[in-house]
Design a protein around this motif. Structure first.
Motif, PDB file in Angstrom:
ATOM      1  N   UNK A 157      -3.413  -0.248  -6.531  1.00 17.37           N
ATOM      2  CA  UNK A 157      -3.413   0.127  -5.293  1.00 17.37           C
ATOM      3  C   UNK A 157      -4.369  -1.105  -4.840  1.00 17.37           C
ATOM      4  N   UNK A 158      -5.486  -0.695  -5.258  1.00 18.12           N
ATOM      5  CA  UNK A 158      -6.863  -2.116  -5.658  1.00 18.12           C
ATOM      6  C   UNK A 158      -6.386  -3.273  -5.709  1.00 18.12           C
ATOM      7  N   UNK A 159      -5.551  -4.129  -6.367  1.00 26.21           N
ATOM      8  CA  UNK A 159      -4.703  -4.586  -7.565  1.00 26.21           C
ATOM      9  C   UNK A 159      -3.680  -5.207  -6.214  1.00 26.21           C
ATOM     10  N   UNK A 160      -2.911  -4.456  -5.629  1.00 26.20           N
ATOM     11  CA  UNK A 160      -1.840  -5.026  -5.184  1.00 26.20           C
ATOM     12  C   UNK A 160      -2.663  -4.921  -3.222  1.00 26.20           C
TER      13      UNK A 160
ATOM     14  N   UNK B 240       1.364   7.828   4.691  1.00 26.21           N
ATOM     15  CA  UNK B 240       2.185   7.814   5.945  1.00 26.21           C
ATOM     16  C   UNK B 240       2.042   6.664   7.016  1.00 26.21           C
ATOM     17  N   UNK B 241       0.146   6.203   6.728  1.00 26.74           N
ATOM     18  CA  UNK B 241      -0.665   6.366   7.694  1.00 26.74           C
ATOM     19  C   UNK B 241      -0.092   3.964   7.678  1.00 26.74           C
ATOM     20  N   UNK B 242       0.144   4.075   6.315  1.00 29.27           N
ATOM     21  CA  UNK B 242       0.920   2.597   5.694  1.00 29.27           C
ATOM     22  C   UNK B 242       2.190   2.510   6.554  1.00 29.27           C
ATOM     23  N   UNK B 243       2.800   3.656   6.500  1.00 28.51           N
ATOM     24  CA  UNK B 243       4.041   3.351   7.021  1.00 28.51           C
ATOM     25  C   UNK B 243       4.622   3.087   8.331  1.00 28.51           C
TER      26      UNK B 243
ATOM     27  N   UNK C  26       0.682  -0.761   0.176  1.00 27.53           N
ATOM     28  CA  UNK C  26      -0.061   0.376   0.128  1.00 27.53           C
ATOM     29  C   UNK C  26       0.695   1.216   0.442  1.00 27.53           C
ATOM     30  N   UNK C  27       2.139   1.413   0.860  1.00 28.43           N
ATOM     31  CA  UNK C  27       2.714   2.293   0.843  1.00 28.43           C
ATOM     32  C   UNK C  27       3.181   2.380  -0.622  1.00 28.43           C
TER      33      UNK C  27
ATOM     34  N   UNK D 179      10.306   3.251  -1.089  1.00 24.15           N
ATOM     35  CA  UNK D 179       9.473   2.935  -2.523  1.00 24.15           C
ATOM     36  C   UNK D 179       8.914   3.485  -3.060  1.00 24.15           C
ATOM     37  N   UNK D 180       8.883   3.259  -4.694  1.00 20.02           N
ATOM     38  CA  UNK D 180       7.811   4.305  -5.334  1.00 20.02           C
ATOM     39  C   UNK D 180       6.480   4.017  -6.459  1.00 20.02           C
ATOM     40  N   UNK D 181       7.188   2.292  -6.807  1.00 19.29           N
ATOM     41  CA  UNK D 181       5.827   1.665  -7.056  1.00 19.29           C
ATOM     42  C   UNK D 181       6.111  -0.043  -6.559  1.00 19.29           C
ATOM     43  N   UNK D 182       4.505  -0.385  -6.308  1.00 22.19           N
ATOM     44  CA  UNK D 182       4.068  -1.790  -6.170  1.00 22.19           C
ATOM     45  C   UNK D 182       4.831  -2.917  -5.913  1.00 22.19           C
ATOM     46  N   UNK D 183       5.127  -3.777  -5.299  1.00 20.59           N
ATOM     47  CA  UNK D 183       5.360  -4.854  -5.918  1.00 20.59           C
ATOM     48  C   UNK D 183       4.864  -5.950  -6.986  1.00 20.59           C
ATOM     49  N   UNK D 184       5.780  -6.192  -7.971  1.00 20.10           N
ATOM     50  CA  UNK D 184       4.945  -7.077  -8.869  1.00 20.10           C
ATOM     51  C   UNK D 184       5.550  -8.394  -8.697  1.00 20.10           C
TER      52      UNK D 184
END
Length: 496
Positions: free
Chosen positions: A456-459, A251-254, A190-191, A275-280
């Motif tokens: 974000x939703x898919x992550x 910030x909440x997620x972190x 999410x972060x 981190x700048x991109x959701x893990x794939x």
């Protein structure tokens, strides 16, 4: 001196113990029928892209992501999470209870001894001291031993119940592990995804700022109206307003991630903050089938072990209907310092029988209570199985729907990007109005924001699916856990 009747009674009790040692009160445990029902163990109904039923979920499923930082963060959380420490303590307490139950297999020994100084009449060898006022030392000592003959399986069923409780507690600890891994991966993903959304929002702001400067230049040159300038300013302010909520969510997620790792909010991991991109995922998600799911989910295992434990408690309650027989002996020694008589010694050996006959009301009430508890456990187990299947089907369905939505949003973003490029060139050439240009820009900004929100939703969907599948505890068995598991397995064989 032994009396013949006592000797014969002792022999009868010992012989009876040998003959009845296999007599166990209460029902023997049978796994619930829904554990192996075809409707619960077949393939999943829901289908989703990037999912394969040909393989089952690996224990370390977070390594399916191509992200070493995530793997390191998960390992840290498993080592430092406070909830997991509490679950481990609860498991060790259950092992202690099991050890206490097993101690019922062995005799209990009580010793006593002491020396007193005083005056008074003392009994020495059946006669009383004729000098009652003389001060003297009195030495006393004794030892007694008792061993319960498990004629009707009370001790065995108690051990069986404690062993089931320990195994249920182990499953509860594993469920905490599943939750810790899933929530850690969710917070990290999410972060990262929110960081990506923030970058998209900032790009939209840069685009809106460029349009505002262009219109401002045109307004000063007299080729654009103040109305056009205000509309450009509104679009720029709207783009600016979209950024702070996303930063707050990130910030909440972190902070949530730091708590899961056993850290203070000021100790957010640097890898997650950067981190700048959701893990794939590198490969399709392996989901297996219903049978693998039920074997893997710790909550299902916990519910099944609870039934086994409470079934054994029915036997413990039923054993109260029968006599409790103990074999024991005692030796006592008393000696005073008067010197007139020798030390006094006594000993005894024989069985002790206790029985609440004919008042069985309490025992029968406890049997009913134990049976009803097991009935409730069976109903709870069926509910847990249905919940496991439902959560997995829901996660697969949601993931499939959101994948389809993301594909459509990507196409919409690509089309709106081309449309804005055309509208911007035409506006700069004077071939179209600013209304067309600002409309195309707004459409592009919305499309990019929706696509980022979809990522974000898919992550989150992926983590929800992984959590529903129940992986994440098998590879985290410590040496202490292995020793406890070996102890339970050894005890299961020895206690039968």
């Amino acid at each position: 001196m032994y009396k013949p009747t006592s000797r014969r009674l002792s022999l009868v009790v010992i012989a009876s113990s040998s003959l009845l040692s296999g007599c166990m009160s209460g029902p023997n445990y049978q796994p619930p029928a829904s554990w192996s029902a075809a409707s619960a163990t077949g393939p999943f109904v829901s289908k989703a892209p990037d999912v394969t039923p040909a393989a089952t979920l690996p224990a370390d499923w977070w390594r399916l992501y191509d992200d070493p930082a995530l793997a390191s963060i998960v390992e840290t959380a498993l080592a430092a999470n406070a909830d997991l420490h509490a679950a481990n303590a609860n498991l060790q307490r259950a092992h202690a209870v099991l050890s206490e139950a097993r101690a019922g297999r062995f005799p209990t020994t009580t010793t006593s001894g002491g020396v007193t100084w005083g005056r008074g009449q003392t009994s020495q060898g059946g006669a009383y001291n004729s000098s009652p006022n003389r001060e003297q030392f009195v030495e006393q000592g004794g030892v007694s031993m008792a061993w319960e003959v498990d004629l009707f399986g009370r001790v065995s069923r108690t051990i069986e119940a404690a062993r089931g409780s320990a195994e249920a507690e182990a499953a509860a600890r594993d469920a905490v592990r599943v939750s810790v891994v899933a929530e850690t991966t969710r917070s990290y993903s999410e972060a990262c995804a929110l960081s990506q959304s923030i970058n998209v929002a900032r790009s939209s702001l840069v685009l809106a700022q460029g349009s505002y400067r262009l219109v401002a230049d045109q307004e000063r040159a007299g080729s654009a109206s103040s109305f056009d300038l205000e509309r450009a300013g509104t679009a720029m302010a709207s783009a600016q307003a979209a950024i702070p909520p996303l930063e707050g969510q990130r910030r909440t997620a972190l902070f949530e991630l730091a708590a899961l790792m056993g850290r203070a909010p000021s100790e957010v991991p640097a890898a997650a903050a950067a981190c700048t991109r959701a893990p794939q995922l590198r490969h399709p998600i392996p989901v297996g089938d219903g049978a693998a799911l039920l074997r893997r989910r710790p909550d299902v295992r916990q519910a099944e072990r609870t039934i086994a434990s409470d079934t054994a408690r029915i036997g413990v309650a039923m054993a109260e209907l029968y006599p409790k027989v103990s074999l024991g002996g005692a030796f006592d020694y008393t000696h005073s310092g008067s010197g007139q008589f020798g030390p006094a010694m006594s000993f005894s050996l024989g069985p002790l029988i206790t029985w609440s006959f004919p008042n069985f009301a309490v025992a029968q009430a406890r049997i009913r209570e134990a049976r009803l508890t097991t009935d409730a456990d069976l109903a709870n187990f069926d509910g847990v199985v249905l919940t496991a299947l439902k959560e997995t089907e829901q996660a697969l369905t949601t993931y499939a729907a959101d994948m389809d939505e993301r594909s459509a949003l990507e196409e919409a973003r690509n089309r709106s990007e081309r449309a804005f490029g055309l509208a911007d060139r035409l506006y700069r050439m004077g071939s179209t109005s600013y209304l067309d240009q600002i409309s195309a820009q707004t459409t592009l900004t919305d499309a990019e924001a929706k696509l980022a929100a979809s990522d974000l939703k898919l992550a989150i969907d992926r983590v929800t699916l992984f959590k529903a599948l129940g992986g994440g505890w098998e590879m985290q068995i410590s040496d202490e856990d292995e020793a406890a598991s070996a102890s339970i397995a050894h005890g299961r064989g020895a206690d039968m």
